[in-house]
Design a protein around this motif. Structure first.
Motif, PDB file in Angstrom:
ATOM      1  N   MET A 319      22.529 -18.125  43.284  1.00  0.00           N
ATOM      2  CA  MET A 319      23.060 -18.748  44.490  1.00  0.00           C
ATOM      3  C   MET A 319      23.341 -17.663  45.521  1.00  0.00           C
ATOM      4  SD  MET A 319      26.648 -20.666  45.338  1.00  0.00           S
ATOM      5  CE  MET A 319      27.459 -19.068  45.418  1.00  0.00           C
ATOM      6  N   VAL A 320      22.913 -17.894  46.759  1.00  0.00           N
ATOM      7  CA  VAL A 320      23.160 -16.966  47.860  1.00  0.00           C
ATOM      8  C   VAL A 320      23.791 -17.759  49.002  1.00  0.00           C
ATOM      9  CG1 VAL A 320      22.172 -15.309  49.472  1.00  0.00           C
ATOM     10  CG2 VAL A 320      21.164 -15.578  47.189  1.00  0.00           C
ATOM     11  N   THR A 321      24.918 -17.284  49.480  1.00  0.00           N
ATOM     12  CA  THR A 321      25.555 -17.884  50.643  1.00  0.00           C
ATOM     13  C   THR A 321      26.269 -16.770  51.399  1.00  0.00           C
ATOM     14  OG1 THR A 321      27.054 -19.645  51.400  1.00  0.00           O
ATOM     15  CG2 THR A 321      27.688 -18.472  49.393  1.00  0.00           C
ATOM     16  N   THR A 322      26.991 -17.141  52.432  1.00  0.00           N
ATOM     17  CA  THR A 322      27.794 -16.152  53.155  1.00  0.00           C
ATOM     18  C   THR A 322      29.235 -16.236  52.674  1.00  0.00           C
ATOM     19  OG1 THR A 322      28.367 -17.689  54.923  1.00  0.00           O
ATOM     20  CG2 THR A 322      26.326 -16.420  55.177  1.00  0.00           C
ATOM     21  N   ARG A 323      29.999 -15.200  52.926  1.00  0.00           N
ATOM     22  CA  ARG A 323      31.416 -15.236  52.552  1.00  0.00           C
ATOM     23  C   ARG A 323      32.126 -16.369  53.288  1.00  0.00           C
ATOM     24  NH1 ARG A 323      33.206  -9.240  53.638  1.00  0.00           N
ATOM     25  NH2 ARG A 323      35.227 -10.284  53.880  1.00  0.00           N
ATOM     26  N   GLU A 324      31.718 -16.643  54.528  1.00  0.00           N
ATOM     27  CA  GLU A 324      32.347 -17.726  55.279  1.00  0.00           C
ATOM     28  C   GLU A 324      32.039 -19.082  54.656  1.00  0.00           C
ATOM     29  OE1 GLU A 324      32.445 -19.589  59.827  1.00  0.00           O
ATOM     30  OE2 GLU A 324      31.084 -17.943  59.321  1.00  0.00           O
ATOM     31  N   LYS A 325      30.776 -19.330  54.304  1.00  0.00           N
ATOM     32  CA  LYS A 325      30.391 -20.628  53.750  1.00  0.00           C
ATOM     33  C   LYS A 325      30.829 -20.790  52.291  1.00  0.00           C
ATOM     34  CE  LYS A 325      28.248 -23.386  55.534  1.00  0.00           C
ATOM     35  NZ  LYS A 325      28.691 -24.556  56.332  1.00  0.00           N
ATOM     36  N   ALA A 326      31.166 -19.713  51.633  1.00  0.00           N
ATOM     37  CA  ALA A 326      31.575 -19.791  50.225  1.00  0.00           C
ATOM     38  C   ALA A 326      32.877 -20.560  50.047  1.00  0.00           C
ATOM     39  CB  ALA A 326      31.720 -18.382  49.632  1.00  0.00           C
ATOM     40  N   THR A 327      33.617 -20.750  51.126  1.00  0.00           N
ATOM     41  CA  THR A 327      34.857 -21.521  51.031  1.00  0.00           C
ATOM     42  C   THR A 327      34.592 -23.023  50.984  1.00  0.00           C
ATOM     43  OG1 THR A 327      35.119 -21.597  53.446  1.00  0.00           O
ATOM     44  CG2 THR A 327      36.117 -19.731  52.271  1.00  0.00           C
TER      45      THR A 327
END
Length: 343
Positions: A319-327
């Motif tokens: 899984m790859v996401t951004t730190r912002e979207k990880a919330t």
């Protein structure tokens, strides 16, 4: 003082998908150090009470896993909840167990299994002091963390009148605020609501009898039958069911690093970071990459020229996401086909 430690270790930690699963929730995972979070928690508490005076409250489905991770605990000290019913029910039952074994004057100190703690000696000293205040003041004591930033992801406590030294009455509990309100609260001296509690078990049970109709009838009617209690008790949080209704609540400030590690992005705050500000665990390499969180479980992860990402690799799934979207992983999970989400 007879002191017991009680560790809340329920829940599934869905915000740590794909690593967490119902059978392997976040408290059983090595998210902050190389050890599962539950093991780190029990190790931090070991100096204050022996295993025979440590209870772990968890889901019935996790009982065997907890026993494997904490073999020093007596099996009867793993309280397996047949269904989730909120922290008030869990802690009420724990208080009853402790009262039956050591009497109403025994002090119960409650923590969660999925926290990151910095400055462990300060944490231990604060819990010791909270236990002493609970006994001498016959109060329900909560530890409020002195904020390091205005964070809208946490609940807050407003300290009220001074009792003595830095022990204050609780003026009010505040739900998770928006950013602007969080900024104002920190400026006004509010504390983070940590979920650390201390009380004599008899005092907690007295307050539940007087204030918590969601729990008291089930507690009275169930006797020693755990299944009967959880079959009828109403779900409510200890904050709402007892602390917000009681006049006996005091708050003690905690001046140590604390984080409830609620999302993958939180690991950037609590893990050790390399010279490029990456928080990486497991086989991984970063080149010209900064501010990333990597959790590699058996799969080599290589980063090149990327920033502020979260990369989680497990059993052939990445899984790859951004730190912002990880919330906000719930949106992702709702959009995934079942065969991917549940593997």
């Amino acid at each position: 003082m007879i002191r017991w430690n009680v560790v809340l270790a329920g829940g599934i930690g869905s915000r740590f998908w794909p690593l967490s699963t119902p059978d392997r929730p976040k408290q059983l995972l090595p998210l902050v150090t190389d050890a599962p979070m539950l093991c780190d928690t029990i190790d931090r508490l070991r100096a204050s009470a022996p295993p025979e005076r440590t209870l772990v409250l968890t889901n019935a489905s996790l009982r065997e896993a907890v026993l494997r991770l904490a073999p020093a605990l007596p099996p009867e000290n793993i309280i397996a909840e047949p269904r989730p019913a909120g922290t008030c029910a869990a802690l009420a039952w724990a208080a009853r167990v402790i009262a039956e074994r050591d009497g109403a004057e025994a002090v119960m100190v409650c923590t969660h299994a999925d926290w990151s703690i910095g400055d462990v000696p300060a944490f231990q000293a604060t819990l010791d002091r909270a236990a002493q205040v609970a006994l001498t003041e016959r109060a329900l004591v909560t530890v409020g963390i002195v904020p390091s930033r205005p964070d809208p992801g946490f609940g807050y406590i407003q300290p009220g009148a001074i009792v003595h030294d830095d022990v204050r009455r609780v003026a009010r509990f505040a739900e998770k605020p928006d950013v602007a309100t969080a900024v104002r609260m920190v400026a006004d001296g509010y504390l983070w609501n940590s979920g650390i509690f201390a009380w004599c078990v008899g005092d907690l049970l007295d307050e539940i009898r007087a204030l918590t109709p969601e729990v008291q009838p089930a507690l009275e009617q169930a006797g020693d039958d755990l299944s009967a209690f959880f079959a009828t008790v109403k779900s409510i949080a200890i904050d709402v069911g007892v602390l917000e209704r009681s006049a006996r609540v005091l708050v003690l400030p905690g001046q140590f690093a604390w984080d409830d590690v609620g999302t993958w992005a939180a690991l950037h705050r609590v893990r050790q970071r390399d010279a490029q500000d990456n928080a990486m665990l497991g086989p991984s390499v970063a080149c010209q990459s900064t501010g990333n969180v990597v959790h590699a479980d058996g799969t080599l992860v290589v980063l090149y020229g990327v920033h502020d990402l979260v990369v989680v690799a497990r059993d052939g799934l990445v899984m790859v996401t951004t730190r912002e979207k990880a919330t906000d992983l719930k949106t992702l999970l709702d959009a995934l086909p079942t065969e991917i989400r549940d593997q």
